[in-house]
Enzyme design. Structure first.
Site, short mmCIF file in Angstrom:
data_model
loop_
_atom_site.label_atom_id
_atom_site.label_comp_id
_atom_site.label_asym_id
_atom_site.label_seq_id
_atom_site.Cartn_x
_atom_site.Cartn_y
_atom_site.Cartn_z
N SER A 183 37.88 52.77 20.87
CA SER A 183 39.21 52.34 20.43
C SER A 183 39.36 52.59 18.95
O SER A 183 38.40 52.45 18.18
CB SER A 183 39.40 50.84 20.71
OG SER A 183 40.62 50.38 20.14
N TYR A 196 36.33 42.25 20.75
CA TYR A 196 36.70 43.52 21.37
C TYR A 196 36.39 44.69 20.44
O TYR A 196 35.79 45.69 20.85
CB TYR A 196 38.18 43.52 21.73
CG TYR A 196 38.68 44.82 22.31
CD1 TYR A 196 38.40 45.16 23.63
CD2 TYR A 196 39.41 45.71 21.53
CE1 TYR A 196 38.84 46.36 24.16
CE2 TYR A 196 39.86 46.92 22.06
CZ TYR A 196 39.57 47.23 23.38
OH TYR A 196 40.01 48.42 23.90
#
Length: 320
Positions: A183, A196
């Site tokens: 990400s 995350y």
């Protein structure tokens, strides 16, 4: 020339070389067919089957379709059987390729032996580790997460452990492609999405380390770190120059399979990564910025929920 002038001259030359190198690297992103050419049989030459985790929707679904379009049979994995079977039917009808469905909840323990049994007789050439879980859509501080212990276990199992286990299906071969979806928010420590973002840093570093270890074996291992892609995890944001459709992002990112151990997938996401990395962290961590992020996501979440409720009321009205 005195010492101070020499120091500034050398410093200026170093800056020119550094940014000149970055510009040269970026220019390659503009012409992938020249710098990273792929033959029409590139993916099928790696093996007969592609395996895609988290393939029921979003980026994973797009990878499954794209690899089937390139002539590969695909194994799609996720936890929702009905959705997987629908995707499998669509891939088969659209591309004519074979599709194998494996239902797996990667947030649970001890699921890999069964998966290994399902895959052991397949000639796997491409593996896309896309499955991932976002602890909470609305950003919050780490200790404010609901059921924190369960959340930690879930994120580690899904975002970290799966990456370590599933890769074994290819590493013993002398060719293949492993794509690990990371990400863009892992570009720097990202408050309010701390767990995350940290798990996606692992994806990047693990991929880069493996590529260094297995580079000479003929296996390509690449981390793909997108920013905005309109998926469920991103709240199905409206598409624009930065927020892309999953299908568009995947088609573009596959052009850079041979580009290196980490890419952002598209030109605009590469530019965005460079821009964000140049912003002072003190500005990113300012309370007004973090509060603004929370308020923005809460607003978007409320709009999405209101829209869903309106659709349900409309459907119920039609039934009456």
């Amino acid at each position: 020339m005195d010492l101070l002038e020499l120091i500034f001259t050398l410093l200026g030359a170093a800056v020119v070389v550094y940014y000149g190198g970055k510009l040269a690297l970026f220019s390659r992103m503009l012409f992938p067919k020249w710098y990273f050419p792929l033959s029409k049989t590139f993916f099928t030459s790696m093996g007969e089957w592609a395996v895609v985790t988290g393939a029921s929707e979003g980026i994973g679904r797009a990878y499954a379709f794209a690899l089937a379009d390139r002539g590969m049979n695909v194994v799609i994995m996720s936890r929702t059987k009905a959705t997987l079977e629908k995707v499998a039917e669509e891939i088969g009808e659209t591309t004519g390729r074979r599709v194998k469905v494996i239902v797996a909840d990667f947030s649970e323990e001890n699921i890999f032996r069964e998966i290994e049994e399902e895959l052991k007789d397949l000639n796997i050439g491409v593996l896309v580790n896309n499955v991932g879980v976002l602890p909470t859509f609305v950003p919050c501080k780490f200790l404010e997460s609901e059921e924190l212990d369960k959340t930690i276990t879930k994120v580690i199992n899904c975002n970290v452990k799966t990456l370590c286990k599933v890769r074994e299906f290819l590493l013993h071969q002398n060719k293949g492609v492993i794509i690990n979806v990371a990400s863009g928010i892992a570009s720097f420590p990202f408050p309010l999405y701390t767990l995350y973002a940290a798990s996606k840093v692992f994806v990047e570093r693990f991929s880069q380390g493996l590529q260094a270890e297995y580079r000479d074996s003929g296996i390509i291992i690449q981390a793909v770190a997108p920013f905005g892609v309109s998926t469920r995890m991103a709240g199905f944001q409206k598409t624009n120059m930065v927020t892309l459709l999953p299908e568009y992002f995947v088609q573009k990112s596959l052009q850079y399979v041979r580009a290196g151990d980490k890419i952002n997938g598209t030109v605009c996401h590469t530019l965005l990564a460079w821009l964000l990395q140049s912003i002072p962290l003190k500005l990113v961590y300012a309370e007004i910025v973090l509060q603004g992020l929370q308020d923005y996501v809460k607003k978007k979440t409320g709009q999405r929920e209101s829209l869903s409720e309106s659709k349900m009321e409309s459907k119920n009205g039609m039934k009456k």
